[in-house]
Design a protein around this motif. Structure first.
Motif, PDB file in Angstrom:
ATOM      1  N   ASN A  98       0.800  -1.224   0.000  1.00  0.00           N
ATOM      2  CA  ASN A  98       0.000   0.000   0.000  1.00  0.00           C
ATOM      3  C   ASN A  98       0.831   1.272   0.000  1.00  0.00           C
ATOM      4  OD1 ASN A  98      -2.497  -1.352   0.079  1.00  0.00           O
ATOM      5  ND2 ASN A  98      -2.356  -1.620   2.292  1.00  0.00           N
ATOM      6  N   ASP A  99       2.123   1.176   0.337  1.00  0.00           N
ATOM      7  CA  ASP A  99       2.946   2.381   0.361  1.00  0.00           C
ATOM      8  C   ASP A  99       3.156   2.921  -1.053  1.00  0.00           C
ATOM      9  OD1 ASP A  99       3.258   2.555   3.067  1.00  0.00           O
ATOM     10  OD2 ASP A  99       5.204   1.556   3.130  1.00  0.00           O
ATOM     11  N   ASN A 100       3.172   4.232  -1.166  1.00  0.00           N
ATOM     12  CA  ASN A 100       3.317   4.877  -2.473  1.00  0.00           C
ATOM     13  C   ASN A 100       4.795   4.952  -2.860  1.00  0.00           C
ATOM     14  OD1 ASN A 100       2.500   6.091  -4.827  1.00  0.00           O
ATOM     15  ND2 ASN A 100       2.252   8.138  -3.934  1.00  0.00           N
ATOM     16  N   ARG A 101       5.399   3.776  -3.093  1.00  0.00           N
ATOM     17  CA  ARG A 101       6.789   3.641  -3.507  1.00  0.00           C
ATOM     18  C   ARG A 101       6.813   2.891  -4.838  1.00  0.00           C
ATOM     19  NH1 ARG A 101      10.212   3.248   1.610  1.00  0.00           N
ATOM     20  NH2 ARG A 101       8.739   3.196   3.356  1.00  0.00           N
ATOM     21  N   PRO A 102       7.847   3.118  -5.643  1.00  0.00           N
ATOM     22  CA  PRO A 102       7.963   2.324  -6.881  1.00  0.00           C
ATOM     23  C   PRO A 102       8.051   0.835  -6.551  1.00  0.00           C
ATOM     24  CG  PRO A 102       9.445   4.206  -6.932  1.00  0.00           C
ATOM     25  CD  PRO A 102       8.890   4.141  -5.524  1.00  0.00           C
ATOM     26  N   MET A 103       7.299   0.013  -7.276  1.00  0.00           N
ATOM     27  CA  MET A 103       7.284  -1.420  -7.008  1.00  0.00           C
ATOM     28  C   MET A 103       6.844  -2.175  -8.251  1.00  0.00           C
ATOM     29  SD  MET A 103       3.851  -1.673  -4.625  1.00  0.00           S
ATOM     30  CE  MET A 103       4.374  -0.287  -3.602  1.00  0.00           C
ATOM     31  N   THR A 104       7.229  -3.456  -8.285  1.00  0.00           N
ATOM     32  CA  THR A 104       6.833  -4.315  -9.407  1.00  0.00           C
ATOM     33  C   THR A 104       6.387  -5.687  -8.905  1.00  0.00           C
ATOM     34  OG1 THR A 104       9.116  -5.107  -9.721  1.00  0.00           O
ATOM     35  CG2 THR A 104       8.425  -3.172 -11.002  1.00  0.00           C
ATOM     36  N   ILE A 105       5.999  -5.790  -7.648  1.00  0.00           N
ATOM     37  CA  ILE A 105       5.726  -7.103  -7.071  1.00  0.00           C
ATOM     38  C   ILE A 105       4.548  -7.789  -7.756  1.00  0.00           C
ATOM     39  CG2 ILE A 105       4.328  -6.108  -5.215  1.00  0.00           C
ATOM     40  CD1 ILE A 105       5.293  -8.428  -3.447  1.00  0.00           C
ATOM     41  N   ILE A 106       3.487  -7.049  -8.074  1.00  0.00           N
ATOM     42  CA  ILE A 106       2.332  -7.662  -8.734  1.00  0.00           C
ATOM     43  C   ILE A 106       2.683  -8.007 -10.176  1.00  0.00           C
ATOM     44  CG2 ILE A 106      -0.067  -7.328  -9.438  1.00  0.00           C
ATOM     45  CD1 ILE A 106      -0.412  -5.467  -7.055  1.00  0.00           C
ATOM     46  N   GLU A 107       3.353  -7.093 -10.842  1.00  0.00           N
ATOM     47  CA  GLU A 107       3.768  -7.347 -12.221  1.00  0.00           C
ATOM     48  C   GLU A 107       4.704  -8.546 -12.298  1.00  0.00           C
ATOM     49  OE1 GLU A 107       5.831  -4.956 -15.983  1.00  0.00           O
ATOM     50  OE2 GLU A 107       5.998  -4.168 -13.936  1.00  0.00           O
ATOM     51  N   ASP A 108       5.695  -8.595 -11.395  1.00  0.00           N
ATOM     52  CA  ASP A 108       6.630  -9.729 -11.384  1.00  0.00           C
ATOM     53  C   ASP A 108       5.898 -11.028 -11.085  1.00  0.00           C
ATOM     54  OD1 ASP A 108       8.684  -7.988 -11.902  1.00  0.00           O
ATOM     55  OD2 ASP A 108       9.429  -7.921  -9.848  1.00  0.00           O
ATOM     56  N   GLY A 109       4.985 -10.989 -10.121  1.00  0.00           N
ATOM     57  CA  GLY A 109       4.226 -12.185  -9.790  1.00  0.00           C
ATOM     58  C   GLY A 109       3.365 -12.653 -10.945  1.00  0.00           C
ATOM     59  N   ALA A 110       2.756 -11.706 -11.650  1.00  0.00           N
ATOM     60  CA  ALA A 110       1.921 -12.056 -12.802  1.00  0.00           C
ATOM     61  C   ALA A 110       2.746 -12.724 -13.893  1.00  0.00           C
ATOM     62  CB  ALA A 110       1.225 -10.815 -13.340  1.00  0.00           C
ATOM     63  N   LYS A 111       3.929 -12.162 -14.168  1.00  0.00           N
ATOM     64  CA  LYS A 111       4.788 -12.749 -15.198  1.00  0.00           C
ATOM     65  C   LYS A 111       5.191 -14.176 -14.828  1.00  0.00           C
ATOM     66  CE  LYS A 111       6.787  -8.390 -16.868  1.00  0.00           C
ATOM     67  NZ  LYS A 111       8.011  -7.547 -16.919  1.00  0.00           N
ATOM     68  N   THR A 112       5.516 -14.392 -13.556  1.00  0.00           N
ATOM     69  CA  THR A 112       5.936 -15.723 -13.128  1.00  0.00           C
ATOM     70  C   THR A 112       4.780 -16.714 -13.180  1.00  0.00           C
ATOM     71  OG1 THR A 112       7.563 -14.709 -11.643  1.00  0.00           O
ATOM     72  CG2 THR A 112       7.060 -17.024 -11.281  1.00  0.00           C
ATOM     73  N   VAL A 113       3.623 -16.293 -12.718  1.00  0.00           N
ATOM     74  CA  VAL A 113       2.449 -17.173 -12.752  1.00  0.00           C
ATOM     75  C   VAL A 113       2.108 -17.543 -14.192  1.00  0.00           C
ATOM     76  CG1 VAL A 113      -0.057 -17.229 -12.390  1.00  0.00           C
ATOM     77  CG2 VAL A 113       1.453 -16.430 -10.564  1.00  0.00           C
ATOM     78  N   LEU A 114       2.106 -16.574 -15.086  1.00  0.00           N
ATOM     79  CA  LEU A 114       1.753 -16.862 -16.475  1.00  0.00           C
ATOM     80  C   LEU A 114       2.797 -17.735 -17.152  1.00  0.00           C
ATOM     81  CD1 LEU A 114       0.356 -13.366 -17.500  1.00  0.00           C
ATOM     82  CD2 LEU A 114      -0.954 -15.479 -17.153  1.00  0.00           C
ATOM     83  N   SER A 115       4.063 -17.529 -16.821  1.00  0.00           N
ATOM     84  CA  SER A 115       5.110 -18.400 -17.355  1.00  0.00           C
ATOM     85  C   SER A 115       4.897 -19.837 -16.886  1.00  0.00           C
ATOM     86  CB  SER A 115       6.484 -17.895 -16.917  1.00  0.00           C
ATOM     87  OG  SER A 115       7.508 -18.773 -17.344  1.00  0.00           O
ATOM     88  N   ALA A 116       4.576 -19.995 -15.605  1.00  0.00           N
ATOM     89  CA  ALA A 116       4.330 -21.329 -15.060  1.00  0.00           C
ATOM     90  C   ALA A 116       3.106 -21.972 -15.707  1.00  0.00           C
ATOM     91  CB  ALA A 116       4.148 -21.246 -13.539  1.00  0.00           C
ATOM     92  N   LEU A 117       2.049 -21.203 -15.880  1.00  0.00           N
ATOM     93  CA  LEU A 117       0.834 -21.738 -16.499  1.00  0.00           C
ATOM     94  C   LEU A 117       1.076 -22.096 -17.961  1.00  0.00           C
ATOM     95  CD1 LEU A 117      -1.888 -19.390 -14.957  1.00  0.00           C
ATOM     96  CD2 LEU A 117      -1.384 -21.766 -14.343  1.00  0.00           C
ATOM     97  N   GLN A 118       1.901 -21.319 -18.646  1.00  0.00           N
ATOM     98  CA  GLN A 118       2.254 -21.649 -20.026  1.00  0.00           C
ATOM     99  C   GLN A 118       2.967 -22.996 -20.083  1.00  0.00           C
ATOM    100  OE1 GLN A 118       1.540 -19.727 -22.891  1.00  0.00           O
ATOM    101  NE2 GLN A 118       2.190 -21.598 -23.941  1.00  0.00           N
TER     102      GLN A 118
END
Length: 287
Positions: A98-118
Motif C-alpha cells: 500500500n505504500d506509495n513507492r515504486p514497485m513491481t511485485i504484482i507485475e513480477d508475480g503475474a509474469k511468473t504465474v503466467l510463465s508457469a501456467l504456459q
C-alpha cells in the motif's frame, strides 16, 4: 533466496481434486485466506511464500498439515511456481503493497504465474488444459461503477496517493486479462482495507461500502474460490457489513492519503520517513 518444497512434491492430485493456491500468504489478506481455508476439509492448499519462517510464525503447525504444500522462493522463480501451480484449480493472488513507492511485485508475480501456467498448458497436450480461476486482489478505485459514487476530489486524492502501487496493480492486471488461454481472472475490488474485527462480508457487482476489514475480505476470497455461483464473473466489490463508518475509519484513511500525497509530491520523502520511523522504534526499544 533459498528454495524449499514441503509435503507432497509428487502428490497425487486425484486424492483431493480441489487444489487452491495462495500467493502472498504472509500478508494481511493472504494470511486471512489461509486461515479461512484451513477451516475447510474439502480443499488442498498450496502456499507460495518468500519466507517460510514468517509463514510458520503465523501458522506454527502448518508444515505438519497433510493438506498443505508449502513452496518457498523468489516470486521470479518460474520453475518453483510451476510446481506450486501443478494441479491447481484456483489461484488466489494477494501480492502487493500500500505504500506509495515504486514497485513491481504484482507485475513480477503475474509474469511468473503466467510463465508457469504456459509451461503447464504445454505439458498437458495429451489431455485437455483446464484453465484455472485466478482471483486477484484489486481495488474499487479502478472500477468505474464503484468509483463514480465518490466525490471527484476524493477520487483524485486516492488515485494520486497510491499512484505507485496502483500502477503495479494495473500492469499485473493487464497481463492476466490479456492471457485468457492461461487463466480466468476475477478482480476482487474492495474499498479501503482496515485491520479491525470482522462484521461479515458482502459481495456485490453494483457497489462497495467505504471499507472492508482484512478478515471479511479473506472470507470473501474463500467464498469466491469455492462457490460455483461466481465462476462467470470478472469483477466484484467486497465490503464489510459495518464498513460505512467515516467517523471510525476516516482519520486513518486521511492519514494514509496524506502520507501518499507527500510521497508523491515531496522529493526525498521516503528516506526521511524511514529514518524517523527507525529512530522512533529505537527510542521505544531503549526506554
Amino acid at each position: 533466496m533459498p528454495r524449499k518444497l514441503m509435503h507432497n512434491e509428487h502428490s497425487d492430485h486425484s486424492v483431493m481434486a480441489n487444489i487452491i493456491c495462495v500467493l502472498g500468504a504472509t500478508g494481511k489478506t493472504g494470511s486471512g485466506v489461509v486461515k479461512e481455508l484451513l477451516a475447510k476439509t474439502d480443499v488442498k492448499i498450496h502456499v507460495y511464500v518468500r519466507s517460510l519462517g514468517k509463514l510458520l510464525a503465523l501458522f506454527p503447525h502448518l508444515n505438519s498439515d497433510d493438506r498443505v504444500s508449502i513452496f518457498e522462493g523468489s516470486i521470479r522463480d518460474a520453475e518453483l511456481m510451476t510446481k506450486c501451480l501443478s494441479g491447481t484449480k484456483t489461484i488466489i493472488f494477494t501480492l502487493g503493497d500500500n505504500d506509495n513507492r515504486p514497485m513491481t511485485i504484482i507485475e513480477d508475480g503475474a509474469k511468473t504465474v503466467l510463465s508457469a501456467l504456459q509451461t503447464l498448458s504445454e505439458s498437458s497436450k495429451s489431455q485437455p488444459w483446464t484453465v484455472p480461476r485466478l482471483i486477484l486482489l484489486s481495488s474499487s478505485t479502478w472500477n468505474p461503477r464503484f468509483a463514480a459514487a465518490r466525490p471527484a476530489l476524493v477520487h483524485w486524492a486516492i488515485k494520486t496517493a497510491f499512484t505507485q502501487p496502483y500502477d503495479d496493480l494495473r500492469r499485473g492486471t493487464a497481463l492476466f486479462m490479456g492471457s485468457p488461454a492461461l487463466c480466468r481472472p476475477l478482480l476482487v475490488q474492495p474499498g479501503a482495507l482496515m485491520q479491525d474485527n470482522p462484521s461479515g462480508h458482502e459481495i456485490s457487482t453494483e457497489s462497495v461500502r467505504l471499507t472492508a476489514t482484512y478478515a471479511d475480505l479473506a472470507a470473501a476470497f474463500v467464498e469466491l474460490a469455492t462457490e460455483p455461483a461466481y465462476d462467470d464473473l470478472t469483477a466484484v466489490g467486497v465490503s464489510s457489513k459495518h464498513g460505512d463508518n467515516p467517523l471510525k475509519y476516516g482519520p486513518l484513511m486521511g492519514y494514509w492519503i496524506i502520507k501518499g500525497l507527500c510521497a508523491q509530491f515531496i522529493p526525498g520523502f521516503w528516506p526521511v520517513h524511514d529514518s524517523v520511523t527507525a529512530f522512533t522504534a529505537w527510542l521505544i526499544g531503549h526506554k
